[in-house]
Motif scaffolding. Structure first.
Motif, PDB file in Angstrom:
ATOM      1  N   TYR A  94       0.827  -1.203   0.000  1.00 29.58           N
ATOM      2  CA  TYR A  94       0.000   0.000   0.000  1.00 29.58           C
ATOM      3  C   TYR A  94       0.869   1.265   0.000  1.00 29.58           C
ATOM      4  O   TYR A  94       1.758   1.396   0.856  1.00 29.58           O
ATOM      5  CB  TYR A  94      -0.896   0.021   1.242  1.00 29.58           C
ATOM      6  N   PRO A  95       0.627   2.198  -0.917  1.00 30.14           N
ATOM      7  CA  PRO A  95       1.284   3.504  -0.823  1.00 30.14           C
ATOM      8  C   PRO A  95       0.776   4.247   0.408  1.00 30.14           C
ATOM      9  O   PRO A  95      -0.425   4.246   0.702  1.00 30.14           O
ATOM     10  CB  PRO A  95       0.844   4.220  -2.110  1.00 30.14           C
ATOM     11  N   ILE A  96       1.687   4.860   1.108  1.00 33.14           N
ATOM     12  CA  ILE A  96       1.365   5.638   2.308  1.00 33.14           C
ATOM     13  C   ILE A  96       1.898   7.054   2.114  1.00 33.14           C
ATOM     14  O   ILE A  96       3.054   7.239   1.724  1.00 33.14           O
ATOM     15  CB  ILE A  96       2.006   5.020   3.563  1.00 33.14           C
ATOM     16  N   GLN A  97       1.050   8.036   2.373  1.00 28.92           N
ATOM     17  CA  GLN A  97       1.488   9.428   2.321  1.00 28.92           C
ATOM     18  C   GLN A  97       1.461   9.998   3.737  1.00 28.92           C
ATOM     19  O   GLN A  97       0.437   9.932   4.427  1.00 28.92           O
ATOM     20  CB  GLN A  97       0.585  10.246   1.408  1.00 28.92           C
ATOM     21  N   ILE A  98       2.593  10.526   4.168  1.00 26.83           N
ATOM     22  CA  ILE A  98       2.725  11.083   5.512  1.00 26.83           C
ATOM     23  C   ILE A  98       2.912  12.589   5.377  1.00 26.83           C
ATOM     24  O   ILE A  98       3.841  13.048   4.694  1.00 26.83           O
ATOM     25  CB  ILE A  98       3.914  10.449   6.252  1.00 26.83           C
TER      26      ILE A  98
END
Length: 393
Positions: A94-98
């Motif tokens: 899963y791509p995660i954006q922080i």
């Protein structure tokens, strides 16, 4: 029981950090997107493209974040709770954006990936080797003395540190001549360095090499086969001596210069069944259809090359090395998935990672990469010398 996610982030700019800490509206936003399905998607997101199809968002105030000893912020999120959670159910990358947010607007953000694997069944693992070649000037001076420069000591100390930093089997080729030079040196610093290297080698994969660099293709064409024989035998002898309790694997030849049919013929006489080329060495061959598969050079010897796309990322990394390591691990997981989806046999594939020239990977990138691969249930770090002999077809 569910899974707990832990995200640790740092704000390097002291001014920005102070502004975030002083603003009561500051939150850390963690957004998860639909899982990637191809290597190209991983690279695109790594290059800065926005992930697609938002699945879940968690907003945490700074007071809800833990802080590490180095003053980094750490967020803990559940995969099952109703609050402070990322509700994931299906396995995937899963791509995660922080993002740090102020007044609802992003101040800074980064993209990374999470390998969510919740299956209780054992899965086939994609074998991966990380290989490097350490080149140094000759230690034996023309007058017969041993001369080892400070730059060479630093390079070898860096190698020792890289090998000591992880338990994974890394594969490394070191000139036997420099190892012999360390052993013959009268300098205590060299004896200590050799002891340190030998201890590190015992947990890793020390690859064979001639006593001094000698291109087997050139040796075969110029009639210097006996010279190569003597240098290779001496090299094997020294590596056996410095390799701990392990037996030297004679089957693999790792090279940063092209090995042609002449060289292959000579190497076959030394029990080599697989030649592994760096992208620099393989440049004249052109692009291959599949860098995880062997190609036949002769009826007895197979050719493999390290994937140039991975090599480029490992050679000229301009990003945060930890983010780069997770991106590479995500791409390796996608490569494994493509093999599975195509009906391939996992054990017939073997991915080799190196820099473009075969020079050692920066330790700041190598350590998190080895850890990321080692922790993925679908991947397995292997010694380069464990590559199986290619099928006769």
């Amino acid at each position: 029981a569910g899974t707990q996610f832990r995200f640790t982030v740092d704000v390097l700019d002291a001014t920005v950090r102070n502004q975030l800490e002083q603003d009561p509206t500051t939150t850390l936003r963690i957004t998860v997107f639909a899982p990637v399905t191809t290597r190209e998607q991983v690279r695109s997101i790594t290059e800065g493209a926005e992930p697609v199809r938002e699945l879940a968002v968690a907003d945490l105030r700074l007071i809800q974040l833990a802080q590490t000893e180095t003053n980094n912020f750490t967020a803990f999120l559940s995969s099952t709770a109703r609050t402070n959670s990322l509700l994931l159910t299906d396995d995937g990358v899963y791509p995660i954006q922080i993002s740090f947010m102020r007044d609802g607007q992003p101040v800074s953000k980064l993209n990374t990936f999470v390998n969510f694997y919740n299956s209780s069944t054992e899965t086939s693992r994609l074998p991966i080797a990380i290989a490097s070649k350490v080149t140094t000037p000759l230690a034996l001076a023309p007058n017969g003395t041993i001369v080892i420069s400070g730059a060479t000591r630093k390079k070898l100390a860096n190698l020792a540190q890289s090998l000591e930093s992880g338990g994974a089997p890394l594969s490394v080729q070191v000139s036997p001549e420099i190892l012999d030079g360390l052993a013959q040196s009268t300098q205590p610093i060299d004896i200590d360095l050799l002891t340190r290297l030998q201890t590190a080698f015992s947990n890793h994969d020390l690859l064979r090499a001639p006593f001094v660099p000698f291109d087997p293709s050139s040796a075969q064409r110029t009639g210097r086969i006996n010279d190569f024989l003597q240098l290779q035998s001496l090299g094997d002898e020294i590596i056996e001596l410095r390799n701990g309790d392990k037996n030297l694997s004679t089957n693999i030849w790792f090279s940063n210069v092209l090995i042609d049919a002449d060289g292959t013929e000579l190497l076959h006489d030394f029990n080599v069944h697989t030649v592994v080329l760096t992208p620099q060495a393989a440049a004249k061959i052109g692009a291959l259809d599949n860098y995880a598969k062997p190609y036949r050079i002769s009826s007895d010897v197979a050719l493999r090359t390290t994937d140039p796309l991975y090599a480029t990322a490992l050679t000229s990394n301009q990003r945060n090395p930890v983010i780069t390591a997770y991106s590479l691990a995500a791409e390796l997981l996608m490569q494994r998935q493509e093999i599975t989806d195509g009906g391939g046999v996992m054990s017939s594939n073997f991915v080799i990672l190196s820099t473009t020239t075969g020079a050692p990977i920066d330790a700041k990138l190598l350590t998190p990469l080895a850890i990321a691969i080692d922790r993925a249930p679908q991947l397995r770090l292997r010694a380069l010398s464990s590559i199986p002999r290619a099928n006769s077809e």
